[in-house]
Motif scaffolding. Structure first.
Motif, PDB file in Angstrom:
ATOM      1  N   GLU A   1       0.939  -1.195  -0.105  1.00 11.86           N
ATOM      2  CA  GLU A   1      -0.128   0.032  -0.114  1.00 11.86           C
ATOM      3  C   GLU A   1       0.985   1.263  -0.048  1.00 11.86           C
ATOM      4  O   GLU A   1       0.475   2.276  -0.697  1.00 11.86           O
ATOM      5  CB  GLU A   1      -0.871   0.033   1.186  1.00 11.86           C
ATOM      6  CG  GLU A   1      -1.879  -1.228   1.324  1.00 11.86           C
ATOM      7  CD  GLU A   1      -2.774  -1.259   2.613  1.00 11.86           C
ATOM      8  OE1 GLU A   1      -2.332  -0.317   3.594  1.00 11.86           O
ATOM      9  OE2 GLU A   1      -3.530  -2.447   2.718  1.00 11.86           O
ATOM     10  N   ILE A   2       1.938   1.018   0.757  1.00 10.39           N
ATOM     11  CA  ILE A   2       2.793   2.582   0.717  1.00 10.39           C
ATOM     12  C   ILE A   2       3.680   2.573  -0.521  1.00 10.39           C
ATOM     13  O   ILE A   2       4.066   3.579  -0.892  1.00 10.39           O
ATOM     14  CB  ILE A   2       3.715   2.540   2.046  1.00 10.39           C
ATOM     15  CG1 ILE A   2       4.882   1.500   2.319  1.00 10.39           C
ATOM     16  CG2 ILE A   2       2.839   2.849   3.423  1.00 10.39           C
ATOM     17  CD1 ILE A   2       5.723   1.797   3.380  1.00 10.39           C
TER      18      ILE A   2
ATOM     19  N   ARG B   1       2.414   1.933  -3.252  1.00 10.24           N
ATOM     20  CA  ARG B   1       1.462   2.547  -4.309  1.00 10.24           C
ATOM     21  C   ARG B   1       1.520   4.123  -3.945  1.00 10.24           C
ATOM     22  O   ARG B   1       1.498   5.156  -4.948  1.00 10.24           O
ATOM     23  CB  ARG B   1       0.200   2.213  -4.343  1.00 10.24           C
ATOM     24  CG  ARG B   1       0.123   0.750  -5.353  1.00 10.24           C
ATOM     25  CD  ARG B   1      -1.304   0.129  -5.286  1.00 10.24           C
ATOM     26  NE  ARG B   1      -1.572  -0.377  -4.224  1.00 10.24           N
ATOM     27  CZ  ARG B   1      -1.388  -1.843  -4.013  1.00 10.24           C
ATOM     28  NH1 ARG B   1      -0.705  -2.535  -4.604  1.00 10.24           N
ATOM     29  NH2 ARG B   1      -1.703  -2.111  -2.805  1.00 10.24           N
ATOM     30  N   GLU B   2       1.551   4.536  -2.548  1.00  8.64           N
ATOM     31  CA  GLU B   2       1.358   5.679  -2.287  1.00  8.64           C
ATOM     32  C   GLU B   2       2.420   6.593  -2.678  1.00  8.64           C
ATOM     33  O   GLU B   2       2.412   7.903  -2.923  1.00  8.64           O
ATOM     34  CB  GLU B   2       1.376   6.109  -0.617  1.00  8.64           C
ATOM     35  CG  GLU B   2      -0.010   5.691  -0.074  1.00  8.64           C
ATOM     36  CD  GLU B   2      -1.134   6.803  -0.672  1.00  8.64           C
ATOM     37  OE1 GLU B   2      -0.849   7.879  -0.848  1.00  8.64           O
ATOM     38  OE2 GLU B   2      -2.377   6.470  -0.855  1.00  8.64           O
TER      39      GLU B   2
ATOM     40  N   TYR C   1       2.253   7.329  -6.533  1.00  8.54           N
ATOM     41  CA  TYR C   1       1.475   8.448  -6.755  1.00  8.54           C
ATOM     42  C   TYR C   1       2.096   9.557  -6.567  1.00  8.54           C
ATOM     43  O   TYR C   1       1.401  10.665  -7.317  1.00  8.54           O
ATOM     44  CB  TYR C   1       0.152   8.304  -5.740  1.00  8.54           C
ATOM     45  CG  TYR C   1      -0.675   6.961  -6.086  1.00  8.54           C
ATOM     46  CD1 TYR C   1      -0.648   6.059  -7.025  1.00  8.54           C
ATOM     47  CD2 TYR C   1      -1.835   6.510  -4.798  1.00  8.54           C
ATOM     48  CE1 TYR C   1      -1.454   4.993  -7.104  1.00  8.54           C
ATOM     49  CE2 TYR C   1      -2.300   5.443  -4.847  1.00  8.54           C
ATOM     50  CZ  TYR C   1      -2.409   4.681  -6.009  1.00  8.54           C
ATOM     51  OH  TYR C   1      -2.993   3.535  -6.196  1.00  8.54           O
ATOM     52  N   ARG C   2       3.123   9.747  -5.941  1.00 12.40           N
ATOM     53  CA  ARG C   2       3.700  11.126  -5.617  1.00 12.40           C
ATOM     54  C   ARG C   2       5.023  11.369  -6.664  1.00 12.40           C
ATOM     55  O   ARG C   2       5.563  12.331  -6.797  1.00 12.40           O
ATOM     56  CB  ARG C   2       4.128  11.166  -3.946  1.00 12.40           C
ATOM     57  CG  ARG C   2       3.065  11.167  -3.316  1.00 12.40           C
ATOM     58  CD  ARG C   2       3.373  10.973  -1.643  1.00 12.40           C
ATOM     59  NE  ARG C   2       2.348  11.432  -0.878  1.00 12.40           N
ATOM     60  CZ  ARG C   2       1.136  10.807  -0.565  1.00 12.40           C
ATOM     61  NH1 ARG C   2       1.037   9.713  -1.032  1.00 12.40           N
ATOM     62  NH2 ARG C   2       0.325  11.527   0.282  1.00 12.40           N
TER      63      ARG C   2
ATOM     64  N   ARG D   1      -0.569  13.336  -3.609  1.00 16.36           N
ATOM     65  CA  ARG D   1      -0.570  12.626  -4.862  1.00 16.36           C
ATOM     66  C   ARG D   1      -0.939  13.474  -6.210  1.00 16.36           C
ATOM     67  O   ARG D   1      -1.362  14.781  -6.025  1.00 16.36           O
ATOM     68  CB  ARG D   1      -1.930  11.800  -4.612  1.00 16.36           C
ATOM     69  CG  ARG D   1      -1.850  10.802  -3.584  1.00 16.36           C
ATOM     70  CD  ARG D   1      -2.891  10.013  -3.421  1.00 16.36           C
ATOM     71  NE  ARG D   1      -2.988   8.916  -2.810  1.00 16.36           N
ATOM     72  CZ  ARG D   1      -4.373   8.064  -2.646  1.00 16.36           C
ATOM     73  NH1 ARG D   1      -5.446   8.240  -3.240  1.00 16.36           N
ATOM     74  NH2 ARG D   1      -4.021   7.046  -1.573  1.00 16.36           N
TER      75      ARG D   1
END
Length: 291
Positions: free
Chosen positions: A73-74, A76-77, A80-81, A193
């Motif tokens: 999950e992190i 992907r975070e 996104y940045r 994001r």
């Protein structure tokens, strides 16, 4: 110059919601009982990496995290940045690791990446507050380190110029690459994001997640290499099983005490007018409760 940047990130339990079930009987954290978040100072580290990428066209950012499969999950975070790809270092063999075993496993993974110029991580994680992993990784890699960084000002000719925030002031230092940098929470906050990156990477998955996809999504992921994240275990990074997880962790928790703060006394203002409030503030300053 283009840079190969590795950002160390950790998915941590949200310590703002710690309850009596936050720890297991063996002294390890019961992560299932707490919401998981991106470690705050690792976000500061990611922003420094993104700024370096902006300054040095062609640079590439790889996020590296150790944890259970859900730690993707992190990753992907980070994508996104503005990060480019990510690796989840995951195996039951890594479970229960203290800072020594964690840094050994991470260093093994960084060595397996092979091509890296700078490794950036947060100063410390909020679930341990030791600030030990970053420096230990540098020692195990045998490369220089700069801690308490507030800004990586530039990288030129194989040398990084870094501003450090210390207890009694600020200093600017230079260090040769390859290099490990740990970043303070006082550094620039991570950018939000990016909508374009969210659309690009929202279907990015690890092999564990890929196994649960339907046929249509599987075809989509297979057709786009950038949607394939990585999962590495101790065999991939060629880690000594005696130096990872509980086996490689000399730190042992002997006891846990759940401390609950309660008020010994209280005071209620009758009218709550300015004079009463002023008197109360003076009283609190006099007895050193505030000020």
């Amino acid at each position: 110059m283009s840079l190969n940047i590795v950002v160390l990130a950790k998915q941590v339990p949200d310590t703002r919601n710690v309850g009596k079930d936050a720890m297991k009987e063996d002294g390890t954290i019961n992560r299932a009982a707490l919401p998981a978040i991106f470690n705050p100072e690792d976000l500061n580290a990611l922003e420094q990496a993104l700024q370096l990428k902006d300054q040095n066209p062609g640079s590439r950012i790889t996020l590296l995290t150790m944890g259970p499969p859900r730690a993707s999950e992190i990753i992907r975070e980070g994508l996104y940045r503005g990060a480019d790809t990510g690796i989840v270092l995951t195996s039951r063999a890594f479970a229960g690791a203290d800072t020594l075993a964690t840094s050994y496993a991470i260093a093994a993974a960084v060595k397996h990446i092979k091509q890296f110029d700078i490794v950036i991580g947060g100063r410390q994680a909020i679930d341990g507050d030791t600030a030990q992993v970053g420096p230990q990784v540098a020692e195990k890699l045998g490369i220089p380190q700069v801690t308490y960084a507030e800004e990586i000002i530039k990288v030129e000719n194989g040398v990084a110029t870094i501003k450090r925030r210390l207890k009694n002031g600020v200093e600017t230092v230079e260090a040769p690459l390859p290099l490990v940098v740990t970043v303070n929470g006082s550094a620039a906050p991570c950018r939000p994001r990016n909508a374009r990156f969210v659309q690009k990477y929202k279907y990015a998955v690890t092999p564990s997640e890929k196994a649960n996809l339907g046929e249509d999504m599987l075809r989509l992921v297979d057709s786009r290499e950038y949607l394939n994240l990585y999962e590495w275990d101790e065999k991939v990074v060629e880690a000594d099983v005696e130096q990872i997880g509980l086996a490689g962790s000399p730190t042992k928790v002997k006891g846990i005490e759940n401390v609950v703060f309660t008020a010994k006394e209280s005071k209620v203002l009758d009218g709550g007018n300015d004079a009463e409030i002023e008197d109360l503030i003076k009283e609190l300053i006099t007895n050193h409760t505030i000020g």
